[in-house]
Design an enzyme around this catalytic site. Structure first.
Site, PDB file in Angstrom:
ATOM      1  N   TYR A  55       0.855  -1.181   0.000  1.00 21.68           N
ATOM      2  CA  TYR A  55       0.000   0.000   0.000  1.00 21.68           C
ATOM      3  C   TYR A  55       0.894   1.235   0.000  1.00 21.68           C
ATOM      4  O   TYR A  55       1.628   1.481   0.977  1.00 21.68           O
ATOM      5  CB  TYR A  55      -0.892   0.044   1.240  1.00 21.68           C
ATOM      6  CG  TYR A  55      -1.909  -1.076   1.342  1.00 21.68           C
ATOM      7  CD1 TYR A  55      -2.267  -1.841   0.235  1.00 21.68           C
ATOM      8  CD2 TYR A  55      -2.523  -1.358   2.560  1.00 21.68           C
ATOM      9  CE1 TYR A  55      -3.198  -2.856   0.351  1.00 21.68           C
ATOM     10  CE2 TYR A  55      -3.463  -2.372   2.673  1.00 21.68           C
ATOM     11  CZ  TYR A  55      -3.792  -3.122   1.574  1.00 21.68           C
ATOM     12  OH  TYR A  55      -4.723  -4.124   1.686  1.00 21.68           O
ATOM     13  N   HIS A 132      -1.086 -12.079   1.419  1.00 21.12           N
ATOM     14  CA  HIS A 132      -2.010 -11.156   0.755  1.00 21.12           C
ATOM     15  C   HIS A 132      -2.850 -11.852  -0.306  1.00 21.12           C
ATOM     16  O   HIS A 132      -4.035 -11.542  -0.473  1.00 21.12           O
ATOM     17  CB  HIS A 132      -1.213 -10.004   0.132  1.00 21.12           C
ATOM     18  CG  HIS A 132      -1.976  -8.734   0.029  1.00 21.12           C
ATOM     19  ND1 HIS A 132      -1.379  -7.505   0.036  1.00 21.12           N
ATOM     20  CD2 HIS A 132      -3.301  -8.473  -0.088  1.00 21.12           C
ATOM     21  CE1 HIS A 132      -2.295  -6.551  -0.069  1.00 21.12           C
ATOM     22  NE2 HIS A 132      -3.460  -7.127  -0.155  1.00 21.12           N
ATOM     23  N   SER A 210     -13.652  -4.134   2.471  1.00 17.80           N
ATOM     24  CA  SER A 210     -14.675  -3.538   1.601  1.00 17.80           C
ATOM     25  C   SER A 210     -16.093  -3.828   2.099  1.00 17.80           C
ATOM     26  O   SER A 210     -16.957  -4.234   1.326  1.00 17.80           O
ATOM     27  CB  SER A 210     -14.519  -4.016   0.159  1.00 17.80           C
ATOM     28  OG  SER A 210     -13.321  -3.547  -0.402  1.00 17.80           O
TER      29      SER A 210
END
Length: 339
Positions: A55, A132, A210
């Site tokens: 990120y 990830h 999300s």
């Protein structure tokens, strides 16, 4: 704030996803403001903070870990710091119509990643270290073996996998027990409900990223909404004018439930999953203090099992647009994840 367990790891019922502070939503946010926001989250009782080695910004691909690590340094013994390893981006793949995400879980890469993340985060251990994305070239058992070694060395305390299937979970757990699985999950993306039985069987927590379908479920956007350059939502199907019309019934349901509970649409979207299972922890992201307060408040909204079941029944029967990360297969009444 109230608390629950991911496996044997106690965390706040609502965490904070920090990716959007550095990437994905236009220009990176002001660092001083984000440090203050993270400090405010700690004051609200939020203890789970989520970042990843990838990120970042064009100038600093690892910006988010540095930001989060510095912001949490004064509170390090009070929080659960989660980061991720195992992917890099190859933007050339986009020209071939492929995902730019390239998994790489070779043991040497994992070890280099954990050492670099520890340095950027300014800590001597990572509380929760996620793979990830699953790497199809590296057996789950091999990755889990490295995790067991890192736990023994004290570099990480717990581990998990993001976007994991039941097979991934079982194979990895057999070598080194998982604490959490982090997958996309919201009222518009329910694919991963199919792994709930194995999570319950093995005592693994579920971290939902999300949870607002990138913001749609908050009710803050409509068919006229426009996004800044570099904001990934501009390319997401759920934000098109046609999609907003298609999702009108869903957004109306959220508004009705919110009025009944004296809450907001976003709070209902979080409360729905919090009250569905005691091991689900959503990690909504935000750059705004008001939204942070609102999200944290969702932990106090109670929905009965009957209310959750009724919402599920309505969701099953109503039209919904396509949503980033998920494709629905109407004939089988199911969905499959495509990211």
């Amino acid at each position: 704030m109230n608390y629950r367990k991911l496996g044997n790891l106690t965390v706040s019922s609502v965490g904070l996803g920090c990716m959007g502070m550095s990437q994905g939503y236009g220009a990176p946010a002001d660092k001083k403001e984000m440090r203050e926001l993270i400090a405010a989250a700690v004051d609200m009782g939020i203890t789970l903070f989520d970042t990843a080695e990838v990120y970042g910004t064009p100038d600093d691909p690892h910006d988010n870990e540095r930001l989060v690590g510095a912001a949490l340094a004064p509170y390090r013994d009070k929080v659960v710091l989660a980061t991720k390893f195992g992917i890099h981006f190859d933007m050339r793949l986009l020209k071939e119509g492929k995902s730019p995400i390239v998994p790489d879980a070779r043991p040497a890469v994992i070890r280099a990643s954990v050492d670099a993340s520890l340095q950027r985060l300014g800590t001597d251990h990572i509380d929760l270290f996620y793979q990830h994305r699953v790497d199809p070239k590296i057996p789950a058992e091999e990755v889990a073996g490295v995790m067991a070694e890192l736990i023994k060395e004290g570099k990480i305390l717990h581990w998990g996998i993001s976007e994991a299937s039941e097979e991934d979970i079982r194979r990895a757990y057999a070598v080194c027990p998982l604490t959490a699985v982090q997958n996309r999950y919201s009222m518009m993306a329910r694919t991963h409900e199919r792994i709930f039985p194995v999570l319950e069987e093995l005592g693994i927590g579920f971290v939902a990223f999300s949870p607002f379908a990138n913001g749609v479920l908050t009710g803050a956007y409509d068919r006229t909404s426009a996004f800044a350059e570099g904001d990934m939502r501009a390319r997401m199907p759920q934000f098109s004018a046609a999609a907003m019309a298609e999702n009108a019934e869903l957004l109306a349901l959220l508004r009705t439930l919110a009025e009944e509970k004296g809450a907001t649409s976003g709070q209902i979207a979080l409360a729905w999953m919090l009250c569905k299972k005691p091991y689900i922890v959503p990690i909504p992201g935000t750059r705004k203090r008001a939204r942070l307060t609102e999200n944290a408040g969702a932990a106090d909204i109670l929905l009965s099992a009957g209310e959750v079941a009724a919402i599920d029944a309505e969701l099953d029967g109503m039209p919904m647009s396509a949503v980033f990360g998920e494709i629905r297969m109407k004939k089988q009444g199911s969905v499959r994840n495509v990211t």
